[in-house]
Design an enzyme around this catalytic site. Sequence first.
Site, PDB file in Angstrom:
ATOM      1  N   ARG A 241      -4.893  -8.403  13.722  1.00 37.17           N
ATOM      2  CA  ARG A 241      -3.830  -7.613  14.372  1.00 37.17           C
ATOM      3  C   ARG A 241      -4.114  -6.142  14.096  1.00 37.17           C
ATOM      4  O   ARG A 241      -5.018  -5.807  13.348  1.00 37.17           O
ATOM      5  CB  ARG A 241      -2.479  -7.953  13.738  1.00 37.17           C
ATOM      6  CG  ARG A 241      -2.535  -7.847  12.199  1.00 37.17           C
ATOM      7  CD  ARG A 241      -1.175  -7.891  11.549  1.00 37.17           C
ATOM      8  NE  ARG A 241      -1.253  -8.207  10.127  1.00 37.17           N
ATOM      9  CZ  ARG A 241      -1.578  -7.350   9.162  1.00 37.17           C
ATOM     10  NH1 ARG A 241      -1.847  -6.101   9.457  1.00 37.17           N
ATOM     11  NH2 ARG A 241      -1.645  -7.731   7.901  1.00 37.17           N
TER      12      ARG A 241
ATOM     13  N   LYS B 188       0.838  -1.193   0.000  1.00 40.62           N
ATOM     14  CA  LYS B 188       0.000   0.000   0.000  1.00 40.62           C
ATOM     15  C   LYS B 188       0.878   1.250   0.000  1.00 40.62           C
ATOM     16  O   LYS B 188       1.916   1.285   0.649  1.00 40.62           O
ATOM     17  CB  LYS B 188      -0.905  -0.003   1.238  1.00 40.62           C
ATOM     18  CG  LYS B 188      -1.909  -1.155   1.212  1.00 40.62           C
ATOM     19  CD  LYS B 188      -2.553  -1.394   2.560  1.00 40.62           C
ATOM     20  CE  LYS B 188      -3.437  -2.642   2.490  1.00 40.62           C
ATOM     21  NZ  LYS B 188      -3.818  -3.120   3.830  1.00 40.62           N
TER      22      LYS B 188
END
Length: 440
Positions: free
Chosen positions: A291, A237
């Site tokens: 997470r 990303k």
Amino acid sequence: MIRSLLIANRGEIAVRIIRACKELGIRTIAVYSEADRKALHVKMADQAICIGPPPSKDSYLNISNIVSAALHSRADAIHPGVGFLSEKAEFARKVQEAGLIWVGPDPEAIDMLGDKIRSKENATKYGVPCTPGIEGAITNIDQTVEKVKKIGLPVIIKASAGGGGKGMRIVRKIEELADNIKIAANEAEKSFGDGTVFIEKYLENAAHVELQMMGDKHGNVIYLGERDCSVQKNHQKLVEEAPSPLVTPEIRKKMGEDAVRLFKGIGYSGAGTIEFLFKDGQYYFMEVNSRIQVEHPVTEMITGVDLIKEMIRVANGDELSVKQEDIRVDSYAMEIRINATAPGTVKDYLPPSGFKVRVDSFLYNGYTVPPTYDSMVAKVIIGAPTRAEGINKMLAVLDEFHLEGVPINLELQKKIINTQIFRKGGFGTQVLDSIMKEIG
Ligand code: MV4
């Protein structure tokens, strides 16, 4: 009571977790590899323990060394951060078996979501719309070819144990399906030690929209709005923003309520992210990351919730400090990832600052970025009333980012968010190709 906490990570996320602990009055224990002796997280923690040589597999992935370091330093809890062991149920289990508090969902919950086939089954069970495809693992190639003829091309082959695009193949011609299944299964076996693969209909140029979730150990689960992470290069990303220009308040509510059912259903506590593909006004479940994520500050900026402090509180057994009705998505936030394009020694580092400007990093003058780990060296996050204002703000803020000695992707990032394509918004994960054409 968590009075001391070991951070099983490095880099900007370790620094982020240490800061949260300091605010909460918790003693911090850093761990580091031999390549990270001079790392910022080592300097910032109350105590630091070397856990092995530079390669991750010998240090940051070494479960027994990390658990030993926690017991030796009398830590009460372990926060795994992002990457490394953060989604390994085996690590969570060993931490708990050592009598330590695991800052994250229970290993049973991780197991329900870690395997992509299992997580899709769970999503379906709790009424979350999934990407259409062939149910379950591929066991018989000839049967699979017949099924694909029925659902139509293109399809995507994915590794059930996978992540980050490994073991993934897009197939557009039926005669290429059988070979690609074998290639994907081999790749998956090599990368994850599990050759299980499955098939979905390939959704061309869908947006990557993910929803931040948070649960406690009392059965409360909330959603904290989505992030749009469609600007990616090789599954890395580059830009993350919230809210997604594609998501209306109505869709957000439906998506959020679907996700809450799933997370409550499996007894999830701690921070988690549910990833969707988004196309033509529809969202399709892809996977859950059990997470905290790199891009969590975007959500913190729009909601005002400190997700790391919240994770530690719920691990401690406290109830969530915020309720669903406290969460409002009425502004805009963006994160730009600054990646080193080569190692080097930091000189003249002057990060930007200002109103609703945040820089999460581990850089300092004189620090040498090692070649061993992730290339990301800083995250720049801004908050603004609207997307248009946010883009202009980020451009102004990035102009202030000064760093010598380590080459970074800063100029490219500025060009990306200054394109007409980016400014228009509402694109899919192939947007970078169009952006690069516009940049020339
Ligand atoms: C997809 C998809 C389109 N259709 N699944 C990327 C990583 C992993 N989380 C799953 N990914 C995707 N799954 C279906 N059914 C598109 C992606 C995807 C992608 C695929 C190929 C090349 C680049 C990509 C970038 C983002 C998402």
